[in-house]
Design an enzyme around this catalytic site. Structure first.
Site, PDB file in Angstrom:
ATOM      1  N   THR A 135       0.821  -1.212   0.000  1.00 24.87           N
ATOM      2  CA  THR A 135       0.000   0.000   0.000  1.00 24.87           C
ATOM      3  C   THR A 135       0.858   1.267   0.000  1.00 24.87           C
ATOM      4  OG1 THR A 135      -1.585  -1.236   1.300  1.00 24.87           O
ATOM      5  CG2 THR A 135      -1.876   1.147   1.260  1.00 24.87           C
ATOM      6  N   ALA A 153      12.082  -3.958  -4.945  1.00 20.40           N
ATOM      7  CA  ALA A 153      12.150  -5.368  -4.541  1.00 20.40           C
ATOM      8  C   ALA A 153      10.832  -5.749  -3.895  1.00 20.40           C
ATOM      9  CB  ALA A 153      13.284  -5.577  -3.543  1.00 20.40           C
ATOM     10  N   GLU A 158      10.119  10.007   9.048  1.00 17.85           N
ATOM     11  CA  GLU A 158       8.901  10.795   9.299  1.00 17.85           C
ATOM     12  C   GLU A 158       7.649   9.914   9.265  1.00 17.85           C
ATOM     13  OE1 GLU A 158       8.612  14.510   9.833  1.00 17.85           O
ATOM     14  OE2 GLU A 158       7.000  13.365  10.698  1.00 17.85           O
ATOM     15  N   VAL A 170       5.921   7.763  12.463  1.00 19.43           N
ATOM     16  CA  VAL A 170       5.077   8.285  13.546  1.00 19.43           C
ATOM     17  C   VAL A 170       3.928   9.088  12.950  1.00 19.43           C
ATOM     18  CG1 VAL A 170       5.006   9.600  15.692  1.00 19.43           C
ATOM     19  CG2 VAL A 170       7.131   8.471  15.014  1.00 19.43           C
ATOM     20  N   GLU A 230      -5.887  -4.570  10.848  1.00 19.46           N
ATOM     21  CA  GLU A 230      -5.284  -5.726  10.195  1.00 19.46           C
ATOM     22  C   GLU A 230      -6.080  -6.980  10.577  1.00 19.46           C
ATOM     23  OE1 GLU A 230      -2.288  -5.315   8.557  1.00 19.46           O
ATOM     24  OE2 GLU A 230      -2.186  -3.203   9.101  1.00 19.46           O
ATOM     25  N   LYS A 237       5.447   4.360  18.653  1.00 18.51           N
ATOM     26  CA  LYS A 237       5.489   5.752  18.193  1.00 18.51           C
ATOM     27  C   LYS A 237       5.814   6.717  19.338  1.00 18.51           C
ATOM     28  CE  LYS A 237       2.202   4.582  14.543  1.00 18.51           C
ATOM     29  NZ  LYS A 237       0.775   4.416  14.254  1.00 18.51           N
TER      30      LYS A 237
HETATM   31  N1  HSE Z   1      -1.934   0.614  12.161  1.00 16.66           N
HETATM   32  C1  HSE Z   1      -1.647   1.987  12.381  1.00 16.66           C
HETATM   33  C2  HSE Z   1      -2.908   2.724  12.776  1.00 16.66           C
HETATM   34  C3  HSE Z   1      -1.078   2.692  11.188  1.00 16.66           C
HETATM   35  O1  HSE Z   1      -3.976   2.136  12.865  1.00 16.66           O
HETATM   36  O2  HSE Z   1      -2.810   3.912  13.029  1.00 16.66           O
HETATM   37  C4  HSE Z   1       0.351   2.357  10.979  1.00 16.66           C
HETATM   38  O3  HSE Z   1       1.100   2.639  12.098  1.00 16.66           O
END
Ligand code: HSE
Length: 437
Positions: free
Chosen positions: A13, A43, A129, A132, A190, A205
């Site tokens: 993505t 790659a 960058e 976070v 996910e 983060k």
């Molecule tokens: N999975 C994270 C979120 C995005 O839901 O904010 C990538 O860090």
């Protein structure tokens, strides 16, 4: 102008977004960077996908290690994620004298000290960058824009998945599991959402932000991490009645004894801008001594928002490529020999306000017993809600907010309160931040 050559590791993505935006805004990006930025090799295990996304514009390989050793590649963009092969590739790229741009928060939070040291020794840049809060330029803001300030604290909604779930729970009265399922159906969470919902992603983060803010080494292993999977919709409703919203916050604060570094569901006053950041959006408040509070809001994930940060890093690295390594912006904001040993505090030593919910038998003296325990632990009560028991029930909910106190005092009080005969079951405890000065 000789182009700068980029090797892209992973064209999922974010990689796809990076390719698209670089191409679409090619002319302006070149005008900003001073020379063209060109992806020369990609790659990815999925060669067909890579071919489709790149449309034959660059070389495709399945072998990421060949990219980090390619003498024609100046910058490696690592979008593989995780701390396994990604770590090997990043260290190899650095050893081969390549600059690295990465969105990999887990890698930096856990191995950043080693990676930045290797980069420093080799005189290359590692830019992050996108690691976070996706598209929000918070790294640059804290590291450069706020460089005059003694930063006092940072509090942020830095995980969009959990913010979406919490917004749905509040707006639609859903329970956690139903809201999570919706987040998955809409593609926010996910298939394995553990890192998001258990607060691990946010902890990666906030660990990075703490280092940028205070000039301390990365110490992910010292972060206190609580997610939202055990959050009860009841508490969202009571918080609302008391004038608060519940958000999953990453918090880091400078205190006299050390640094607070924590992620947990947090009540915040509904009037705060942060309380009104809904859906999958991210937002971060940084409190500096000179500037006061500043707020950064935007998309924390997604193809093009994340590509926005990746490409900003590519532009930065391109501009600084020929600069003397000693005179570049330091990776962690402070000169590497100027990091300080300010320790993350154990949770017992953290000071904040608390929300306590307990089931009590509606008996004379129940409230007095409970408030006596709190007083003995020097905990001052700010607000109380007690409902009449529902018809035919002997128990009811008692909800209390406390003033600021030490976590260890609250733990001691909870243990005693749970031992009272008038109290049924366990006390639900959430932390509350006023986020004022
Ligand atoms: N999975 C994270 C979120 C995005 O839901 O904010 C990538 O860090």
């Amino acid at each position: 102008m000789k182009p700068i050559n980029v090797g892209l590791l992973g064209i999922g993505t974010v990689g796809g977004g990076t390719f698209t935006v670089l191409k679409r805004n090619e002319e302006e990006i070149t005008r900003r960077a001073g020379r063209p930025i060109r992806i020369t090799v990609v790659a990815d295990k999925n060669v067909e996908l890579a071919k489709k996304v790149t449309g034959g514009a660059c070389r495709i390989t399945e072998d990421a290690f060949s990219v980090v050793s390619d003498p024609d590649v100046d910058i490696v963009v690592e979008l593989i994620g995780g701390t396994g092969v990604a770590k090997e590739l990043v260290l190899k790229a650095i050893a081969n004298g390549k600059h690295v741009v990465t969105a990999n928060k887990a890698l930096l939070a856990m191995y950043g000290n080693e990676i930045f040291k290797a980069a420093q020794d080799k005189g290359v840049m590692v830019a992050f960058e996108a690691a976070v809060a996706g598209g929000i330029p918070i790294v640059k803001a804290v590291r450069e824009g706020l460089a005059a300030n003694r930063i006092e604290w940072i509090a942020g909604i830095i995980n969009g998945t959990t913010n979406f779930i919490l917004s749905e729970m509040r707006d639609k009265g859903l329970d956690f599991n139903t809201a999570l399922q919706q987040a998955q159906e809409l593609g926010y969470a996910e298939a394995d959402p553990t890192f998001d919902i258990e607060g691990v992603d946010a902890a990666h983060k906030i660990t990075i932000l703490a280092s940028l803010a205070f000039g301390i080494p990365l110490q992910f292993d010292k972060a206190h991490i609580e997610g939202i999977s055990r959050l009860d919709a009841t508490d969202i409703q009571y918080a609302e009645q008391l004038g608060y919203r519940i958000k999953l916050l990453g918090i880091t604060k400078r205190t006299n004894g050390g640094v607070e570094l924590r992620v947990h569901p947090t009540l915040i006053p509904e009037k705060r801008l942060l309380a009104n950041v809904d859906g999958a959006m991210n937002a971060i408040v940084v409190q500096g001594d000179a500037v006061g509070p500043t707020l950064y809001y935007g998309k924390g994930a997604g193809a093009e928002p994340t590509a926005s940060s990746i490409i900003a890093d590519l532009v930065d690295v391109t501009r600084m490529h020929t600069a003397d390594p000693e005179n570049r912006v330091p990776h962690l904001a402070f000169q590497p020999n100027q990091l300080v040993d300010l320790k993350p505090l154990p949770m017992d030593e953290v000071q904040t306000c608390y929300y306590l919910r307990l089931r009590v038998f509606d008996k004379q003296g129940a409230l007095a017993d409970i408030t006596r325990i709190l007083a003995d632990e020097q905990i001052s009560i700010d607000a109380v809600i007690q409902k009449e028991p529902a018809a035919g029930e002997a128990q009811t909910d008692l909800v209390m907010l406390t003033h600021k106190t030490l976590e260890k005092r609250v733990n001691a009080a909870i243990a005693k309160i749970e031992g009272l005969p008038v109290v049924a079951g366990q006390v639900t405890r959430l932390r509350l931040e006023e986020l004022g000065k």
